[in-house]
Design a protein around this motif. Structure first.
Motif, mmCIF file in Angstrom:
data_model
loop_
_atom_site.group_PDB
_atom_site.id
_atom_site.type_symbol
_atom_site.label_atom_id
_atom_site.label_comp_id
_atom_site.label_asym_id
_atom_site.label_seq_id
_atom_site.Cartn_x
_atom_site.Cartn_y
_atom_site.Cartn_z
ATOM 1 N N CYS A 113 36.165 24.508 0.511
ATOM 2 C CA CYS A 113 35.895 23.106 0.184
ATOM 3 C C CYS A 113 34.808 22.555 1.106
ATOM 4 N N ASP A 114 33.796 21.926 0.521
ATOM 5 C CA ASP A 114 32.646 21.472 1.298
ATOM 6 C C ASP A 114 33.035 20.503 2.405
ATOM 7 N N TYR A 115 33.984 19.613 2.138
ATOM 8 C CA TYR A 115 34.298 18.540 3.084
ATOM 9 C C TYR A 115 35.396 18.905 4.070
ATOM 10 N N CYS A 116 35.880 20.144 4.061
ATOM 11 C CA CYS A 116 37.050 20.536 4.837
ATOM 12 C C CYS A 116 36.879 20.246 6.329
ATOM 13 N N PHE A 117 37.794 19.451 6.894
ATOM 14 C CA PHE A 117 37.717 19.133 8.325
ATOM 15 C C PHE A 117 38.038 20.354 9.177
ATOM 16 N N ALA A 118 38.647 21.369 8.552
ATOM 17 C CA ALA A 118 39.045 22.586 9.265
ATOM 18 C C ALA A 118 37.977 23.675 9.178
ATOM 19 N N SER A 119 36.722 23.284 9.023
ATOM 20 C CA SER A 119 35.612 24.242 8.957
ATOM 21 C C SER A 119 35.859 25.304 7.889
ATOM 22 N N LYS A 120 36.328 24.844 6.709
ATOM 23 C CA LYS A 120 36.602 25.706 5.563
ATOM 24 C C LYS A 120 37.689 26.737 5.857
ATOM 25 N N GLY A 121 38.602 26.360 6.745
ATOM 26 C CA GLY A 121 39.800 27.150 6.937
ATOM 27 C C GLY A 121 39.971 27.805 8.282
ATOM 28 N N ASP A 122 38.890 28.020 9.050
ATOM 29 C CA ASP A 122 39.046 28.760 10.302
ATOM 30 C C ASP A 122 39.068 27.869 11.539
ATOM 31 N N PHE A 123 38.950 26.550 11.356
ATOM 32 C CA PHE A 123 38.987 25.579 12.446
ATOM 33 C C PHE A 123 37.957 25.904 13.533
ATOM 34 N N GLY A 124 36.815 26.434 13.085
ATOM 35 C CA GLY A 124 35.719 26.705 14.008
ATOM 36 C C GLY A 124 35.897 27.949 14.850
ATOM 37 N N GLY A 125 36.872 28.796 14.497
ATOM 38 C CA GLY A 125 37.115 30.013 15.278
ATOM 39 C C GLY A 125 37.233 31.229 14.388
ATOM 40 N N GLU A 126 38.060 32.155 14.806
ATOM 41 C CA GLU A 126 38.264 33.408 14.073
ATOM 42 C C GLU A 126 39.273 33.191 12.954
ATOM 43 N N ARG A 127 39.015 33.802 11.803
ATOM 44 C CA ARG A 127 39.983 33.742 10.707
ATOM 45 C C ARG A 127 41.163 34.636 11.043
ATOM 46 N N GLY A 158 47.467 24.928 6.964
ATOM 47 C CA GLY A 158 46.368 25.877 7.127
ATOM 48 C C GLY A 158 45.059 25.138 7.281
ATOM 49 N N GLY A 159 43.925 25.754 6.901
ATOM 50 C CA GLY A 159 43.838 26.875 5.995
ATOM 51 C C GLY A 159 44.779 26.777 4.815
ATOM 52 N N GLU A 160 45.097 27.948 4.280
ATOM 53 C CA GLU A 160 46.032 28.032 3.163
ATOM 54 C C GLU A 160 47.288 28.780 3.600
ATOM 55 N N PRO A 161 48.408 28.073 3.765
ATOM 56 C CA PRO A 161 49.636 28.681 4.275
ATOM 57 C C PRO A 161 50.150 29.855 3.451
ATOM 58 N N MET A 373 39.509 21.751 19.248
ATOM 59 C CA MET A 373 38.844 21.000 20.320
ATOM 60 C C MET A 373 39.490 21.424 21.640
ATOM 61 N N LYS A 374 38.866 22.333 22.338
ATOM 62 C CA LYS A 374 39.475 22.966 23.504
ATOM 63 C C LYS A 374 39.919 21.953 24.557
ATOM 64 N N GLU A 375 39.182 20.844 24.670
ATOM 65 C CA GLU A 375 39.557 19.845 25.673
ATOM 66 C C GLU A 375 40.873 19.152 25.331
ATOM 67 N N GLN A 376 41.340 19.337 24.082
ATOM 68 C CA GLN A 376 42.575 18.690 23.645
ATOM 69 C C GLN A 376 43.787 19.618 23.703
ATOM 70 N N LYS A 377 43.593 20.855 24.096
ATOM 71 C CA LYS A 377 44.716 21.797 24.162
ATOM 72 C C LYS A 377 45.775 21.291 25.143
ATOM 73 N N MET A 378 47.042 21.376 24.718
ATOM 74 C CA MET A 378 48.151 20.823 25.510
ATOM 75 C C MET A 378 49.085 21.887 26.076
ATOM 76 N N GLY A 379 48.903 23.150 25.720
ATOM 77 C CA GLY A 379 49.821 24.179 26.204
ATOM 78 C C GLY A 379 49.915 25.317 25.232
ATOM 79 N N ASN A 380 51.030 26.083 25.306
ATOM 80 C CA ASN A 380 51.220 27.235 24.435
ATOM 81 C C ASN A 380 52.723 27.497 24.302
ATOM 82 N N VAL A 381 53.153 27.752 23.067
ATOM 83 C CA VAL A 381 54.582 27.938 22.830
ATOM 84 C C VAL A 381 55.071 29.284 23.351
ATOM 85 N N LEU A 382 54.198 30.288 23.438
ATOM 86 C CA LEU A 382 54.614 31.612 23.903
ATOM 87 C C LEU A 382 55.032 31.581 25.366
#
Length: 457
Positions: A113-127, A158-161, A373-382
């Motif tokens: 989708c052209d307007y996807c805020f999630a960079s067409k599914g990968d959120f600006g990173g690796e699929r 997602g992406g697409e869950p 947005m790396k500056e917004q990372k709050m932690g990790n569940v693992l």
């Protein structure tokens, strides 16, 4: 802080909202004009200057009568009412347990989708897809950090869950197996573009998902213009029959057809009507949020046309409800009798405090729109990490912390807007995004007018 009312004329009704009490009044023309002249506090007798300003249009006894009716509302604290004491509000807004989680089960998508805020599914990173181990840790994390909260919401996103459907099933099964022993009640939801739906998946969704959001932008030509497959072809003909099957089995409850309108379809009422013609009666279509320089972006010059479109949609809803052919439009569904409590009105969605998002790697963000947005990372569940400083920052964001909102009539309905949109456009979660504010206020005016119109029948 000012004492506030909001008054407007729409669809033949003179409407007055008392901001602090939430009281809504339908008044006549003369009372409406009296309110153009006076402000609180009201005197026990109608002031001479009010009569002088209106005596060319109305008789003196009519003016005094209108004033006395307004004075009665004022004395009942239903007009120009005082602000609730907020001195101890902090104890209700900070250190809240986490009660909702958006699981990014797939950072991949079968649409582009052209307007996807999630960079067409990968959120600006690796699929990538979320491993079950991360999903399991996320469930364990929220059980711990929800503290004594019993009801927990998990949204598969997602992406697409459905590209990671086996893991969705395993996470649901794991949570169901341990919820009672932990005194929890999980409520699952899912958002899908529909491309991978089949009978088996539809039956699972209808059994396990308390709500489902089905993405569709309306008419075939509008939907297929921006919601495209990887090969650039449209998806309307593929997904609409599948949505019909899902809704047909589910019934007309606990789902939404959710669309996005852009500059290409400012006549979006026609897209809502397309939803209805296809049998989808729970509808939502929201303005695109994107770089203002993109060709499909909504700009301030589009607002007037959008306002008229909302008014048109409101009148269609009124007409259909009167005929017993009602449908729901998400942004017009306003509870004027009960509504959310004061804390909810002040806080909004709870982004970064009561609500978090988790990526396929297990990283925690304040919400799904902050992911990447790396500056917004709050932690990790693992590792069971949670940045309490960031959580406290978001817990202290309220409509009262936003300067532009303090004297806005809509503040207790929008809670100061979306923190992610505010941050994306203004680099400050406390600074509202103007276009979203204006659209929200117009939707609220229409929603109130619908209630008023239907109360008159």
């Amino acid at each position: 802080m000012e004492l506030l009312i909001h008054k407007y004329y729409l669809n033949g009704f003179y409407i007055v909202l008392d901001v602090n009490s939430g009281a809504i009044h339908i008044v006549d023309e003369i009372s409406y004009k009296v309110l153009d002249i006076i402000n609180a506090p009201l005197f026990e007798q109608c002031p001479d200057f009010v009569i002088q300003k209106l005596n060319d249009e109305y008789k003196e006894n009519e003016i005094r009568s209108a004033y006395d009716e307004l004075l009665s509302l004022y004395n009942e604290q239903l007009l120009f009412s005082k602000e609730t004491n907020m001195d101890n509000i902090d104890k209700y807004t900070s250190k809240a347990p986490i009660k909702a989680m958006c699981l990014h089960i797939a950072h991949d998508c079968n649409l582009r989708c052209d307007y996807c805020f999630a960079s067409k599914g990968d959120f600006g990173g690796e699929r990538k897809l979320m491993p079950f181990e991360v999903g399991k840790s996320a469930i364990d994390f929220i059980i711990k950090h929800s503290e004594k909260r019993k009801n927990i919401e998990i949204d598969f996103f997602g992406g697409e869950p459905l590209m990671n459907f086996p893991v969705v099933k395993k996470i649901v099964e794991y949570a169901r197996n341990i919820e009672k022993q932990n005194n929890k009640n999980f409520r699952f939801t899912i958002t899908t573009n529909g491309m991978m739906l089949n009978e088996k998946i539809i039956d699972f969704i209808n059994k396990e998902m308390s709500n489902v959001v089905l993405s569709l932008d309306g008419r075939k030509e509008i939907n297929d213009k921006l919601r495209k497959r990887v090969d650039n072809s449209g998806c309307y003909d593929k997904i609409v029959p599948l949505y019909k099957e899902l809704v047909g089995k589910r019934g007309q409850e606990n789902y939404y057809i959710r669309g996005t309108f852009t500059k290409y379809n400012l006549d979006f009422v026609n897209d809502v009507l397309d939803f209805i013609e296809n049998g989808f009666l729970q509808t939502s279509i929201e303005p695109v949020v994107c770089d203002e320089n993109l060709p499909y972006a909504i700009n301030e010059e589009d607002l007037e046309k959008i306002f008229l479109e909302y008014e048109k949609l409101a009148n269609i809803i009124i007409e259909k409800k009167k005929k017993g052919e009602s449908f729901n439009f998400f942004h017009f569904m306003l509870d004027l009798e009960q509504g959310p409590c004061l804390i909810k009105r002040i806080k909004g969605c709870g982004c970064g405090n009561e609500y978090i998002a988790v990526t396929p790697e297990g990283d925690i963000y304040p919400c799904h729109q902050f992911v990447g947005m790396k500056e917004q990372k709050m932690g990790n569940v693992l590792s069971d990490e949670l940045d309490e400083d960031k959580k406290n920052y978001y817990s202290n964001i309220t409509v009262l912390s936003k300067k532009e909102c303090i004297n806005c009539w809509a503040k207790y309905y929008c809670s100061g807007g979306c923190s992610a949109n505010n941050y994306n456009f203004n680099k400050d979660a406390n600074k509202p995004y103007k276009i979203s504010c204006e659209l929200q206020k117009k939707r609220l005016e229409c929603a109130i007018m619908i209630k008023v119109a239907l109360s008159q029948t």
